[in-house]
Enzyme design. Structure first.
Site, PDB file in Angstrom:
ATOM      1  N   TYR A 217       0.796  -1.153   0.104  1.00 37.25           N
ATOM      2  CA  TYR A 217       0.025   0.074  -0.004  1.00 37.25           C
ATOM      3  C   TYR A 217       0.769   1.160   0.143  1.00 37.25           C
ATOM      4  O   TYR A 217       1.881   1.432   0.928  1.00 37.25           O
ATOM      5  CB  TYR A 217      -1.068  -0.025   1.212  1.00 37.25           C
ATOM      6  CG  TYR A 217      -1.652   1.329   1.275  1.00 37.25           C
ATOM      7  CD1 TYR A 217      -2.894   1.581   0.263  1.00 37.25           C
ATOM      8  CD2 TYR A 217      -1.175   2.357   2.271  1.00 37.25           C
ATOM      9  CE1 TYR A 217      -3.346   2.860   0.505  1.00 37.25           C
ATOM     10  CE2 TYR A 217      -1.906   3.564   2.345  1.00 37.25           C
ATOM     11  CZ  TYR A 217      -2.873   3.872   1.285  1.00 37.25           C
ATOM     12  OH  TYR A 217      -3.433   5.141   1.562  1.00 37.25           O
ATOM     13  N   ALA A 269      -8.173  13.408   5.449  1.00 43.00           N
ATOM     14  CA  ALA A 269      -9.291  13.504   4.952  1.00 43.00           C
ATOM     15  C   ALA A 269     -10.083  14.693   5.774  1.00 43.00           C
ATOM     16  O   ALA A 269     -11.081  14.838   6.132  1.00 43.00           O
ATOM     17  CB  ALA A 269     -10.143  12.409   5.654  1.00 43.00           C
ATOM     18  N   CYS A 270      -9.031  16.069   5.678  1.00 41.95           N
ATOM     19  CA  CYS A 270      -9.752  17.236   6.313  1.00 41.95           C
ATOM     20  C   CYS A 270      -9.572  18.566   5.200  1.00 41.95           C
ATOM     21  O   CYS A 270      -9.701  19.498   5.629  1.00 41.95           O
ATOM     22  CB  CYS A 270      -9.045  17.747   7.558  1.00 41.95           C
ATOM     23  SG  CYS A 270      -9.643  16.542   9.001  1.00 41.95           S
ATOM     24  N   ASN A 274      -8.464  19.447  -1.615  1.00 39.82           N
ATOM     25  CA  ASN A 274      -9.400  20.583  -1.858  1.00 39.82           C
ATOM     26  C   ASN A 274      -8.933  21.537  -1.911  1.00 39.82           C
ATOM     27  O   ASN A 274      -9.024  22.604  -2.889  1.00 39.82           O
ATOM     28  CB  ASN A 274     -10.366  20.298  -1.196  1.00 39.82           C
ATOM     29  CG  ASN A 274     -11.560  18.944  -1.795  1.00 39.82           C
ATOM     30  OD1 ASN A 274     -12.421  19.322  -2.475  1.00 39.82           O
ATOM     31  ND2 ASN A 274     -11.217  17.687  -1.485  1.00 39.82           N
ATOM     32  N   ARG A 391      -7.597   4.828  -4.283  1.00 41.21           N
ATOM     33  CA  ARG A 391      -6.769   6.213  -4.520  1.00 41.21           C
ATOM     34  C   ARG A 391      -6.430   6.236  -6.049  1.00 41.21           C
ATOM     35  O   ARG A 391      -6.633   5.196  -6.877  1.00 41.21           O
ATOM     36  CB  ARG A 391      -5.230   5.841  -4.058  1.00 41.21           C
ATOM     37  CG  ARG A 391      -5.528   5.805  -2.330  1.00 41.21           C
ATOM     38  CD  ARG A 391      -5.170   7.089  -1.681  1.00 41.21           C
ATOM     39  NE  ARG A 391      -5.446   6.866  -0.163  1.00 41.21           N
ATOM     40  CZ  ARG A 391      -4.951   8.089   0.406  1.00 41.21           C
ATOM     41  NH1 ARG A 391      -4.293   8.985  -0.022  1.00 41.21           N
ATOM     42  NH2 ARG A 391      -5.357   7.958   1.747  1.00 41.21           N
ATOM     43  N   TYR A 525     -15.338  24.482   0.675  1.00 43.03           N
ATOM     44  CA  TYR A 525     -14.656  24.292  -0.743  1.00 43.03           C
ATOM     45  C   TYR A 525     -14.351  25.666  -1.521  1.00 43.03           C
ATOM     46  O   TYR A 525     -13.757  26.428  -0.714  1.00 43.03           O
ATOM     47  CB  TYR A 525     -15.818  23.432  -1.671  1.00 43.03           C
ATOM     48  CG  TYR A 525     -16.267  21.968  -0.948  1.00 43.03           C
ATOM     49  CD1 TYR A 525     -15.204  21.188  -1.244  1.00 43.03           C
ATOM     50  CD2 TYR A 525     -17.272  21.844  -0.324  1.00 43.03           C
ATOM     51  CE1 TYR A 525     -15.272  19.720  -0.667  1.00 43.03           C
ATOM     52  CE2 TYR A 525     -17.439  20.507   0.195  1.00 43.03           C
ATOM     53  CZ  TYR A 525     -16.387  19.518   0.103  1.00 43.03           C
ATOM     54  OH  TYR A 525     -16.655  18.380   0.515  1.00 43.03           O
TER      55      TYR A 525
HETATM   56  P1  GDP Z   1      -6.787  15.362   2.451  1.00 43.89           P
HETATM   57  O1  GDP Z   1      -6.925  14.015   2.775  1.00 43.89           O
HETATM   58  O2  GDP Z   1      -6.533  16.457   3.631  1.00 43.89           O
HETATM   59  O3  GDP Z   1      -5.998  15.897   1.365  1.00 43.89           O
HETATM   60  O4  GDP Z   1      -8.411  15.917   2.070  1.00 43.89           O
HETATM   61  P2  GDP Z   1      -9.284  16.097   0.746  1.00 43.89           P
HETATM   62  O5  GDP Z   1      -9.079  17.182   0.293  1.00 43.89           O
HETATM   63  O6  GDP Z   1      -9.142  14.733   0.128  1.00 43.89           O
HETATM   64  O7  GDP Z   1     -10.931  16.262   1.496  1.00 43.89           O
HETATM   65  C1  GDP Z   1     -11.325  14.894   2.328  1.00 43.89           C
HETATM   66  C2  GDP Z   1     -12.775  15.113   2.710  1.00 43.89           C
HETATM   67  O8  GDP Z   1     -13.476  16.469   3.017  1.00 43.89           O
HETATM   68  C3  GDP Z   1     -13.472  14.804   1.170  1.00 43.89           C
HETATM   69  O9  GDP Z   1     -14.641  14.104   1.540  1.00 43.89           O
HETATM   70  C4  GDP Z   1     -13.950  16.382   0.942  1.00 43.89           C
HETATM   71  O10 GDP Z   1     -15.057  16.410  -0.058  1.00 43.89           O
HETATM   72  C5  GDP Z   1     -14.170  17.222   2.285  1.00 43.89           C
HETATM   73  N1  GDP Z   1     -13.888  18.465   2.376  1.00 43.89           N
HETATM   74  C6  GDP Z   1     -12.623  19.071   1.885  1.00 43.89           C
HETATM   75  N2  GDP Z   1     -12.845  20.428   2.005  1.00 43.89           N
HETATM   76  C7  GDP Z   1     -14.157  20.776   2.686  1.00 43.89           C
HETATM   77  C8  GDP Z   1     -14.741  21.763   2.873  1.00 43.89           C
HETATM   78  O11 GDP Z   1     -14.269  22.885   2.807  1.00 43.89           O
HETATM   79  N3  GDP Z   1     -15.952  21.791   3.795  1.00 43.89           N
HETATM   80  C9  GDP Z   1     -16.579  20.595   3.928  1.00 43.89           C
HETATM   81  N4  GDP Z   1     -17.643  20.419   4.381  1.00 43.89           N
HETATM   82  N5  GDP Z   1     -15.876  19.195   3.322  1.00 43.89           N
HETATM   83  C10 GDP Z   1     -14.851  19.412   2.611  1.00 43.89           C
HETATM   84  P1  PGA Z   2      -3.067   9.656   3.864  1.00 41.72           P
HETATM   85  O1  PGA Z   2      -1.684   9.041   3.467  1.00 41.72           O
HETATM   86  O2  PGA Z   2      -3.789   8.726   4.827  1.00 41.72           O
HETATM   87  O3  PGA Z   2      -2.549  10.888   4.838  1.00 41.72           O
HETATM   88  O4  PGA Z   2      -3.651  10.286   2.669  1.00 41.72           O
HETATM   89  C1  PGA Z   2      -1.734   8.483   2.272  1.00 41.72           C
HETATM   90  C2  PGA Z   2      -0.774   7.289   2.399  1.00 41.72           C
HETATM   91  O5  PGA Z   2      -1.422   6.389   3.239  1.00 41.72           O
HETATM   92  O6  PGA Z   2      -0.045   7.125   1.460  1.00 41.72           O
END
Ligand code: GDP
Ligand code: PGA
Ligand code: MN
Length: 620
Positions: A217, A269-270, A274, A391, A525
């Site tokens: 992974y 996931a925060c 995005n 992914r 967003y």
């Molecule tokens: P990363 O893992 O930190 O890169 O997070 P991502 O950008 O992949 O986003 C993770 C999740 O958070 C996704 O389900 C997005 O749709 C959601 N998300 C991202 N930005 C926002 C936002 O500004 N508001 C809300 N409510 N959800 C968001």
């Molecule tokens: P993440 O890590 O879970 O922080 O996105 C990516 C990964 O596992 O390589």
């Protein structure tokens, strides 16, 4: 023509690779050259072994399916194997290095029987950048070579750097899927990996060495990413006076054409990817991407921090990515992309939950089972068509909003650092720290609230899981010492040159307001550009803030609300004021439950900040 061992002219690398060969006993050894021909041939090998499927609908794209036991990072099997346990800190798993090496050597002995060992020379960061660092990964996984080709600068161009300088430093990275093959045996369509109890993802910080066994992974096997660019690099950064961080990097341009660069640390996931690729909803503003996951920052001669993105690709979460939520990510992954654990459609495309349109007919789910598309495309938990951590691995240069300077060897000067997480209450939409140390304090308390969706234990709901600086699983040394390092970085320059530090929260909730989509009090967003614009102006010294007990916050009317739905205009005052009682509880929780974990490693400056903010709140 592939390269061979004879093409390595760097004695230390040759010696190390030969030791690995003696231990792992591969059938063949190939030095990766990084050419398209080599990539294509390796991909064909994966197709032939039944591990990859070519997608008819997307140019040069392939789908892999892993075993269900190898779909994510395994923190319980990840070790910081420092000489002293205390140096791994209270937040990492630790095993004594000599003991762990003995255990792992037994596993590695003969582990590459029936396989080819690939030697990958790779560079983290733009070639020729003084901030970049090089490594050598040896692996028995074609999937790893293919992904490293996208995620890093790899191959002959990096080997040339080593051959030109026999003293060039490298981080040795050993990887095996831990699945030797008997004579004439093939993978035969089954993703090779070891059972969970034999997986080890180990960093030896004193030796700057990585040993990974048993998993294919991403985060466990693409050793340039989390293992090197964060766990080992945090240690290098501590020793050399710079920062290796779990941060996106974006370029922000205002309507006058002025540019500022911003980094942001949010837990997995925060919203890093995005934010890095957002399409602003306010006219005249532009966001472009430098990086979406990792930032390395070093001081320039002018006393400012300059950041590079050590990666060359995106390893993004597919589910939830749609034209609506992140069009730029989707377009980045239209061609030359590796998909892992997505569903396969009948016409040879990928599909996942939240892709923005319903699936048609039959799908092959991520476990390889053919199933009818569900009427509402909403599968019960555990029965999704695509794994929730499916992914895409896509070249960064394909991103429509990649900044032209994303590979500038000098890096980009950072004006603002953001911290954030999912906090349904207490933390306002945005506030700015009163000082560098107060900013370090804000980083140290980052966390996300546990929601009903993530636990079955009702007593846990609403509790905060702290993820300081969003680097909890990726810090290669004692977290208390890491806080101290951040404080010391602030002493190397002056407040006018250091980035300003902000805490943002897109995730305030009001469950009782039925008008709010998802219960969120802020649209998030593209509308986060409204907050970025305020931050931009703060960095220019615009009079747009008021000083509150917790820091600087937007003056009334300072956040642009043109075009926002009325219900968000109504929630805005609530999320831009200080929740005095909430903050008192927050600080008490930090003081009683979070900071004591770090014992004598906790810098006194951080305790002083708590006292200062508590005092200000009591006077409020
Ligand atoms: P990363 O893992 O930190 O890169 O997070 P991502 O950008 O992949 O986003 C993770 C999740 O958070 C996704 O389900 C997005 O749709 C959601 N998300 C991202 N930005 C926002 C936002 O500004 N508001 C809300 N409510 N959800 C968001
Ligand atoms: P993440 O890590 O879970 O922080 O996105 C990516 C990964 O596992 O390589
Ligand atoms: Mn991401």
């Amino acid at each position: 023509m592939s390269l061979t061992l004879n093409d390595i002219k760097h004695p230390k690398i040759s010696t190390w690779v030969n030791e690995m060969i003696a231990m792992c006993e591969p059938d063949n050894v190939v030095v990766v050259d990084g050419t398209q021909e080599e990539y294509d041939a390796l991909m064909q090998k994966c197709v032939k072994a039944g591990l990859a499927t070519k997608l008819a609908k997307k140019e040069n794209c392939y789908l892999f399916r892993s075993l269900p036991s190898d779909v994510a990072r395994v923190e319980s099997r990840t070790f910081i194997s420092s000489v002293k346990e205390e140096d791994a800190g209270p937040t990492n798993h630790w095993i004594d290095p000599s003991e762990l090496k003995q255990t792992m050597r037994k596993l590695y002995k003969g582990c590459m029987h029936g396989r080819t060992m690939y030697v990958i020379p790779f560079c983290m960061g733009p070639l020729g950048s003084p901030i970049s660092k090089n490594g050598i990964e040896v692996t028995d996984s074609e999937y790893v070579v293919l992904n490293m080709d996208i995620m890093t600068r790899a191959g002959k161009k990096v080997l040339d750097i080593f051959n030109a300088d026999v003293n060039a430093e490298f981080v040795p990275c050993l990887h095996s899927v831990g699945k030797p093959l008997r004579e004439c045996e093939s993978d035969n369509g089954i993703w090779p990996c070891a059972d969970v109890e034999y997986k080890y993802i180990t960093q030896f910080p004193e030796e700057r060495l990585i040993w990974s066994y048993g998993s294919g992974y991403g985060g466990n096997a693409l050793l340039g990413k989390k293992c090197f660019a964060l766990r080992i690099a945090t240690v290098l950064a501590r020793d050399e006076g710079w920062l290796a961080e779990h941060m996106l990097i974006l370029k922000l341009t205002n309507p006058k054409g002025e540019v500022k660069y911003v980094t942001g640390a949010f837990p997995s996931a925060c919203g890093k990817t995005n934010l890095a690729m957002l399409i602003p909803t306010i006219p005249g503003w532009k966001v472009e991407t430098i990086g979406d996951d990792i930032a390395w920052m070093k001081f320039g001669k002018d006393g400012r921090l300059y950041a590079i993105n050590p990666e060359a690709g995106f390893f993004g979460v597919a589910p939830g990515t749609s034209a609506e939520s992140n069009k730029n990510a989707l377009v980045s992954a239209e061609k030359n992309t590796i998909y892992t654990n997505c569903a396969l459609t009948e016409d040879g495309d990928v599909w996942w939950e939240g892709i923005g349109y319903p699936a048609q007919g039959k799908l092959v789910d991520w476990k390889g089972k053919t199933r009818d598309a569900l009427p509402k495309d909403k599968a019960p938990k555990g029965e999704e068509m695509a794994h929730p951590n499916a992914r895409f691995t896509a070249p960064a240069k394909q991103c429509p909003c990649i900044a032209k300077e994303w590979e500038d060897p000098a890096g980009v000067p950072i004006s603002a650092i953001l911290f954030g997480g999912r906090r349904p209450s207490t933390i306002p939409l945005v506030h700015q720290s009163l000082s560098w140390n107060h900013g370090v304090f804000l980083g140290s308390i980052v966390g996300s609230e546990i929601t009903a969706a993530s636990t079955i234990d009702a007593s846990q709901v609403g509790k905060i899981r702290r993820d300081p600086f969003a680097i909890l699983p990726f810090c290669g040394y004692n977290m208390g010492d890491y806080f101290k390092h951040w404080i010391e970085i602030g002493q190397k320059s002056t407040e006018d040159k250091l980035p300003k530090i902000f805490y943002v929260n897109w995730f305030r909730k009001d469950a009782n307001n039925e008008k709010l989509p998802g219960g969120f009090m802020w649209p998030g967003y593209g509308d986060n550009s409204r907050v970025l614009a305020w931050i931009f102006d703060r960095c220019n010294g615009v009079d747009n803030a008021v000083e509150t007990p917790i820091g600087y916050m937007p003056k009334e009317g300072a956040i642009n609300t043109d075009g926002l739905a009325d219900y968000y205009k109504e929630t805005l005052p609530q999320i831009t004021k200080v929740d005095v009682e909430g903050w008192k509880k927050e600080l008490a929780d930090v003081k009683e439950n979070h900071y004591p974990k770090f014992g004598k490693h906790l810098p006194k400056e951080l305790s002083e900040i708590i006292d200062m903010i508590q005092d200000r709140l009591n006077k409020a």
